[in-house]
Scaffold this motif. Structure first.
Motif, PDB file in Angstrom:
ATOM      1  N   GLU A  25       2.012  56.280  61.306  1.00 43.03           N
ATOM      2  CA  GLU A  25       1.460  55.374  62.321  1.00 43.03           C
ATOM      3  C   GLU A  25       1.010  54.051  61.708  1.00 43.03           C
ATOM      4  OE1 GLU A  25       1.310  55.375  65.627  1.00 43.03           O
ATOM      5  OE2 GLU A  25       2.514  57.210  65.656  1.00 43.03           O
ATOM      6  N   HIS A  26       0.531  54.083  60.482  1.00 46.80           N
ATOM      7  CA  HIS A  26       0.157  52.837  59.801  1.00 46.80           C
ATOM      8  C   HIS A  26       1.384  51.938  59.642  1.00 46.80           C
ATOM      9  CE1 HIS A  26      -3.688  54.498  59.281  1.00 46.80           C
ATOM     10  NE2 HIS A  26      -3.624  54.937  58.035  1.00 46.80           N
ATOM     11  N   VAL A  27       2.509  52.533  59.293  1.00 43.77           N
ATOM     12  CA  VAL A  27       3.741  51.759  59.128  1.00 43.77           C
ATOM     13  C   VAL A  27       4.219  51.236  60.477  1.00 43.77           C
ATOM     14  CG1 VAL A  27       6.138  51.830  58.325  1.00 43.77           C
ATOM     15  CG2 VAL A  27       4.364  53.077  57.062  1.00 43.77           C
ATOM     16  N   TYR A  28       4.143  52.070  61.511  1.00 42.13           N
ATOM     17  CA  TYR A  28       4.586  51.642  62.842  1.00 42.13           C
ATOM     18  C   TYR A  28       3.730  50.480  63.356  1.00 42.13           C
ATOM     19  CZ  TYR A  28       6.840  52.277  67.398  1.00 42.13           C
ATOM     20  OH  TYR A  28       7.588  52.093  68.542  1.00 42.13           O
ATOM     21  N   ALA A  29       2.451  50.518  63.039  1.00 45.21           N
ATOM     22  CA  ALA A  29       1.574  49.414  63.440  1.00 45.21           C
ATOM     23  C   ALA A  29       2.015  48.100  62.798  1.00 45.21           C
ATOM     24  CB  ALA A  29       0.120  49.729  63.067  1.00 45.21           C
ATOM     25  N   LYS A  30       2.453  48.175  61.545  1.00 46.22           N
ATOM     26  CA  LYS A  30       2.981  46.977  60.877  1.00 46.22           C
ATOM     27  C   LYS A  30       4.239  46.480  61.592  1.00 46.22           C
ATOM     28  CE  LYS A  30       0.175  46.364  57.348  1.00 46.22           C
ATOM     29  NZ  LYS A  30      -0.613  45.103  57.173  1.00 46.22           N
ATOM     30  N   ALA A  31       5.056  47.414  62.054  1.00 49.49           N
ATOM     31  CA  ALA A  31       6.263  47.030  62.787  1.00 49.49           C
ATOM     32  C   ALA A  31       5.906  46.307  64.079  1.00 49.49           C
ATOM     33  CB  ALA A  31       7.110  48.275  63.088  1.00 49.49           C
ATOM     34  N   GLN A  32       4.896  46.806  64.776  1.00 51.98           N
ATOM     35  CA  GLN A  32       4.467  46.169  66.018  1.00 51.98           C
ATOM     36  C   GLN A  32       3.932  44.759  65.777  1.00 51.98           C
ATOM     37  OE1 GLN A  32       1.858  49.492  67.143  1.00 51.98           O
ATOM     38  NE2 GLN A  32       3.126  49.813  68.969  1.00 51.98           N
ATOM     39  N   GLU A  33       3.435  44.519  64.582  1.00 47.56           N
ATOM     40  CA  GLU A  33       2.946  43.191  64.214  1.00 47.56           C
ATOM     41  C   GLU A  33       4.030  42.321  63.597  1.00 47.56           C
ATOM     42  OE1 GLU A  33      -0.142  44.196  61.507  1.00 47.56           O
ATOM     43  OE2 GLU A  33      -1.409  45.164  63.025  1.00 47.56           O
ATOM     44  N   GLY A  34       5.255  42.869  63.517  1.00 43.28           N
ATOM     45  CA  GLY A  34       6.360  42.133  62.916  1.00 43.28           C
ATOM     46  C   GLY A  34       6.220  41.976  61.419  1.00 43.28           C
ATOM     47  N   LEU A  36       7.037  44.495  58.974  1.00 40.96           N
ATOM     48  CA  LEU A  36       7.801  45.362  58.084  1.00 40.96           C
ATOM     49  C   LEU A  36       8.465  44.516  57.009  1.00 40.96           C
ATOM     50  CD1 LEU A  36       9.588  47.993  60.363  1.00 40.96           C
ATOM     51  CD2 LEU A  36       7.410  48.184  59.160  1.00 40.96           C
ATOM     52  N   LYS A  37       8.631  45.084  55.838  1.00 45.62           N
ATOM     53  CA  LYS A  37       9.203  44.328  54.722  1.00 45.62           C
ATOM     54  C   LYS A  37      10.718  44.471  54.615  1.00 45.62           C
ATOM     55  CE  LYS A  37       5.170  43.996  51.735  1.00 45.62           C
ATOM     56  NZ  LYS A  37       4.682  44.032  50.335  1.00 45.62           N
ATOM     57  N   HIS A  38      11.264  45.531  55.194  1.00 45.41           N
ATOM     58  CA  HIS A  38      12.674  45.840  54.934  1.00 45.41           C
ATOM     59  C   HIS A  38      13.539  45.944  56.186  1.00 45.41           C
ATOM     60  CE1 HIS A  38      11.094  46.570  50.949  1.00 45.41           C
ATOM     61  NE2 HIS A  38      10.218  47.409  51.476  1.00 45.41           N
ATOM     62  N   PHE A  39      12.914  46.060  57.349  1.00 42.89           N
ATOM     63  CA  PHE A  39      13.653  46.181  58.605  1.00 42.89           C
ATOM     64  C   PHE A  39      13.103  45.217  59.648  1.00 42.89           C
ATOM     65  CE2 PHE A  39      14.441  50.291  56.651  1.00 42.89           C
ATOM     66  CZ  PHE A  39      15.752  50.576  56.999  1.00 42.89           C
ATOM     67  N   ASP A  40      13.989  44.798  60.546  1.00 45.88           N
ATOM     68  CA  ASP A  40      13.588  44.160  61.788  1.00 45.88           C
ATOM     69  C   ASP A  40      13.668  45.215  62.885  1.00 45.88           C
ATOM     70  OD1 ASP A  40      13.249  41.494  60.778  1.00 45.88           O
ATOM     71  OD2 ASP A  40      15.439  41.349  60.663  1.00 45.88           O
ATOM     72  N   VAL A  41      12.760  45.150  63.843  1.00 51.78           N
ATOM     73  CA  VAL A  41      12.700  46.155  64.902  1.00 51.78           C
ATOM     74  C   VAL A  41      12.800  45.484  66.264  1.00 51.78           C
ATOM     75  CG1 VAL A  41      11.328  48.011  65.940  1.00 51.78           C
ATOM     76  CG2 VAL A  41      11.282  47.675  63.465  1.00 51.78           C
ATOM     77  N   ASP A  42      13.689  46.014  67.110  1.00 54.22           N
ATOM     78  CA  ASP A  42      13.839  45.537  68.482  1.00 54.22           C
ATOM     79  C   ASP A  42      13.264  46.602  69.406  1.00 54.22           C
ATOM     80  OD1 ASP A  42      14.567  44.671  70.973  1.00 54.22           O
ATOM     81  OD2 ASP A  42      16.701  44.378  70.504  1.00 54.22           O
ATOM     82  N   PHE A  43      12.015  46.410  69.811  1.00 53.97           N
ATOM     83  CA  PHE A  43      11.323  47.432  70.598  1.00 53.97           C
ATOM     84  C   PHE A  43      11.923  47.603  71.988  1.00 53.97           C
ATOM     85  CE2 PHE A  43       8.201  46.487  67.305  1.00 53.97           C
ATOM     86  CZ  PHE A  43       7.775  47.762  66.963  1.00 53.97           C
ATOM     87  N   THR A  44      12.721  46.635  72.446  1.00 56.75           N
ATOM     88  CA  THR A  44      13.370  46.791  73.751  1.00 56.75           C
ATOM     89  C   THR A  44      14.427  47.887  73.716  1.00 56.75           C
ATOM     90  OG1 THR A  44      15.118  45.146  73.319  1.00 56.75           O
ATOM     91  CG2 THR A  44      13.028  44.323  74.198  1.00 56.75           C
ATOM     92  N   LYS A  45      14.846  48.282  72.531  1.00 62.37           N
ATOM     93  CA  LYS A  45      15.886  49.300  72.399  1.00 62.37           C
ATOM     94  C   LYS A  45      15.319  50.734  72.360  1.00 62.37           C
ATOM     95  CE  LYS A  45      19.430  46.483  71.994  1.00 62.37           C
ATOM     96  NZ  LYS A  45      20.166  46.315  70.745  1.00 62.37           N
ATOM     97  N   LEU A  46      13.985  50.845  72.377  1.00 56.42           N
ATOM     98  CA  LEU A  46      13.388  52.179  72.270  1.00 56.42           C
ATOM     99  C   LEU A  46      13.807  53.055  73.442  1.00 56.42           C
ATOM    100  CD1 LEU A  46      11.534  54.082  70.706  1.00 56.42           C
ATOM    101  CD2 LEU A  46       9.598  53.152  71.985  1.00 56.42           C
ATOM    102  N   ASN A  47      13.782  52.466  74.653  1.00 57.86           N
ATOM    103  CA  ASN A  47      14.170  53.246  75.819  1.00 57.86           C
ATOM    104  C   ASN A  47      15.662  53.574  75.807  1.00 57.86           C
ATOM    105  OD1 ASN A  47      14.623  53.171  79.256  1.00 57.86           O
ATOM    106  ND2 ASN A  47      13.038  54.460  78.350  1.00 57.86           N
ATOM    107  N   ASP A  48      16.465  52.705  75.166  1.00 65.35           N
ATOM    108  CA  ASP A  48      17.899  53.001  75.040  1.00 65.35           C
ATOM    109  C   ASP A  48      18.127  54.264  74.207  1.00 65.35           C
ATOM    110  OD1 ASP A  48      18.407  50.718  76.474  1.00 65.35           O
ATOM    111  OD2 ASP A  48      18.935  49.497  74.735  1.00 65.35           O
ATOM    112  N   VAL A  49      17.298  54.434  73.182  1.00 67.43           N
ATOM    113  CA  VAL A  49      17.400  55.649  72.356  1.00 67.43           C
ATOM    114  C   VAL A  49      17.137  56.877  73.224  1.00 67.43           C
ATOM    115  CG1 VAL A  49      16.480  56.901  70.373  1.00 67.43           C
ATOM    116  CG2 VAL A  49      16.692  54.411  70.263  1.00 67.43           C
ATOM    117  N   ALA A  50      16.041  56.834  73.995  1.00 68.91           N
ATOM    118  CA  ALA A  50      15.682  57.976  74.841  1.00 68.91           C
ATOM    119  C   ALA A  50      16.762  58.243  75.893  1.00 68.91           C
ATOM    120  CB  ALA A  50      14.337  57.724  75.512  1.00 68.91           C
ATOM    121  N   LYS A  51      17.313  57.194  76.500  1.00 72.03           N
ATOM    122  CA  LYS A  51      18.351  57.376  77.519  1.00 72.03           C
ATOM    123  C   LYS A  51      19.598  58.021  76.923  1.00 72.03           C
ATOM    124  CE  LYS A  51      17.035  53.614  80.658  1.00 72.03           C
ATOM    125  NZ  LYS A  51      17.414  52.261  81.168  1.00 72.03           N
ATOM    126  N   PHE A  52      19.956  57.612  75.714  1.00 73.90           N
ATOM    127  CA  PHE A  52      21.131  58.195  75.063  1.00 73.90           C
ATOM    128  C   PHE A  52      20.904  59.675  74.763  1.00 73.90           C
ATOM    129  CE2 PHE A  52      23.663  58.815  71.022  1.00 73.90           C
ATOM    130  CZ  PHE A  52      24.895  58.890  71.661  1.00 73.90           C
TER     131      PHE A  52
END
Length: 460
Positions: A25-34, A36-52
């Motif tokens: 969760e500490h790492v995910y919080a960093k992602a929410q703040e933009g 992360l050091k090694h990945f970019d995250v597109d949070f709009t795609k989270l629901n696409d994962v669940a739908k798939f």
């Protein structure tokens, strides 16, 4: 040197189930703040994962069967080809041993099979000959997790892990410690030219370390007087807890933490010396994560350590099942278990576009791939970024996988209208299959993950 009380508490916490979700969760919080050091995250795609994931669940299960999806455990891999191999094995034992010994044997099998389930590579397969040649039966070959499962099952039935020729269907300390490498090579049908298996010697060394771990922890693995030390003897240890505690109807209530503690403590010696340790105590599948490291952290700080315990959790999920179905055990606090940070679940997040390697890391990973491709036996197909297990990219990816799977599970339950669907069912139904399917479309030659981890047979 005896660890200080504070250090002892830190070690205990990092080797616990709550630490896995907490640090992820500490790492995910960093992602929410933009950040992360090694990945970019597109949070709009989270629901696409669940739908798939939901689309595959609805395709593979009738509506009335979805609530009955089995848990994601090692036992599923033995059923490949719609053949109940474990059920047949259990049936063959019925007239010979009681239900406790049946459960011990299944735990024996599960432990070695889980330990042997590291990445096999893209070229290895296991050939299963038919029981008879009649009725059109043909020899079939299986790869990856299913192939490794069937190979471990065959070796178990052949008694390769037992020191007693009269009790071949068991795994014991002496059988493991004295296991010849050639026996494992033969059992896996390895041919370095035609059928190479990644990390064969690493797996062999791991099984020998398991034998030593059994000897080091008789409190969990000793059976009756003069009985061999076996993984399956943990059944008696755990069943005693259920017998000593108040029962719920006809159920024996056992804490999930108790089983996890047996695995973490009892199998501590299996981890390679290179794994993270604190004051000489191996932490197992725990790694420093630069993403959450404070710039002012002390040199001896552990605040940036992230725990995964993927192998231990995979084993926990898998051992829970036979104790539940055969011994009427009800597992308390099972929700402490997390999603598994491995390449199918993590690969799904990348292939859907939820996570994307930063350009500089992509370039570094491709350079690693090219270097690795020059080694003998490495096929130069489907170029993917490649990293060592300890690389910060892999650690960040695995932490994000743990935290994201919790969120995917919430969305899957909502989309299906099934609030009681367990995380183990979502994984099985589920994210693991979705990761495999999208990989087969994205990389049809190898069906491998979007990021490759250089396996030595000890990373799971």
């Amino acid at each position: 040197m005896t660890p200080s009380p504070s250090t002892t508490e830190t070690i205990t916490h990092l080797r616990s189930l709550p630490a896995v979700r907490e640090r992820a969760e500490h790492v995910y919080a960093k992602a929410q703040e933009g950040q992360l050091k090694h990945f970019d995250v597109d949070f709009t795609k989270l629901n696409d994962v669940a739908k798939f994931v939901v689309s595959l669940i609805k395709r593979d299960y009738d509506a009335q069967d979805i609530p009955k999806i089995p848990p994601h455990t090692r036992l599923r891999h033995f059923d490949v080809g719609n053949k109940d191999r474990v059920g047949q094995l259990v049936e063959s034992w019925k007239s010979r041993v009681d239900i406790m010994e049946t459960t011990r044997r299944l735990v024996d099998l599960i432990v070695v099979s889980v330990l042997l389930d590291a990445g096999a590579g893209d070229k290895w397969t296991f050939e299963v000959k038919p029981d008879n040649i009649q009725k059109g039966n043909v020899t079939r070959s299986y790869a990856r997790s299913e192939g490794l499962a069937l190979a471990s099952l065959a070796m178990f039935k052949e008694g390769r892990f037992s020191s007693d020729i009269h009790r071949s269907h068991q795994v014991d300390a002496d059988g493991l410690c004295n296991l010849p490498l050639e026996s494992l090579r033969e059992g896996f049908q390895v041919d370095n030219n035609k059928n190479p298996l990644l990390g064969l010697e690493g797996r062999w060394d791991l099984l020998k370390r398991l034998g030593n771990a059994l000897k080091a922890h008789p409190e969990y693995f000793a059976g009756e007087s003069n009985a061999p030390l076996r993984p399956g003897n943990m059944v008696d240890y755990l069943f005693k807890e259920g017998s000593d505690r108040p029962r719920r109807k006809d159920k024996y209530v056992v804490r999930t933490e108790s089983l996890f503690k047996v695995i973490i403590d009892g199998f501590a010696e299996i981890w390679p010396p290179s794994r993270t340790s604190l004051n000489g105590v191996s932490l197992g599948d725990v790694w420093p994560c630069d993403t959450i490291k404070s710039p002012n952290a002390r040199a001896d700080s552990t605040e940036h350590y992230v725990a995964f315990h993927k192998l231990s959790q995979w084993m926990t999920y898998s051992i829970m099942e036979p104790l539940e179905t055969l011994l009427n055990v009800e597992w308390e606090h099972s929700t402490l278990l997390t999603g598994l940070p491995e390449y199918r679940n993590g690969g799904l997040l990348i292939d859907i576009g939820f996570m994307t390697l930063k350009p500089s890391e992509e370039a570094r990973g491709l350079a690693n791939y090219k270097h690795n491709a020059l080694k003998p036996g490495q096929p130069a197909v489907e170029v993917v970024p490649t990293f060592e297990p300890s690389d910060p990219v892999i650690i960040e990816w695995r932490a994000m996988t743990v935290a994201t799977l919790d969120r995917v599970a919430v969305d899957v339950r909502k989309l299906l209208g099934l609030p009681n669907l367990t995380l183990a069912q979502v994984l099985q139904g589920g994210t693991w299959n979705a990761g495999r399917e999208i990989a087969s479309v994205s990389r049809p030659n190898t069906k491998g993950p979007p990021i490759a981890i250089l396996s030595d047979g000890t990373l799971f």
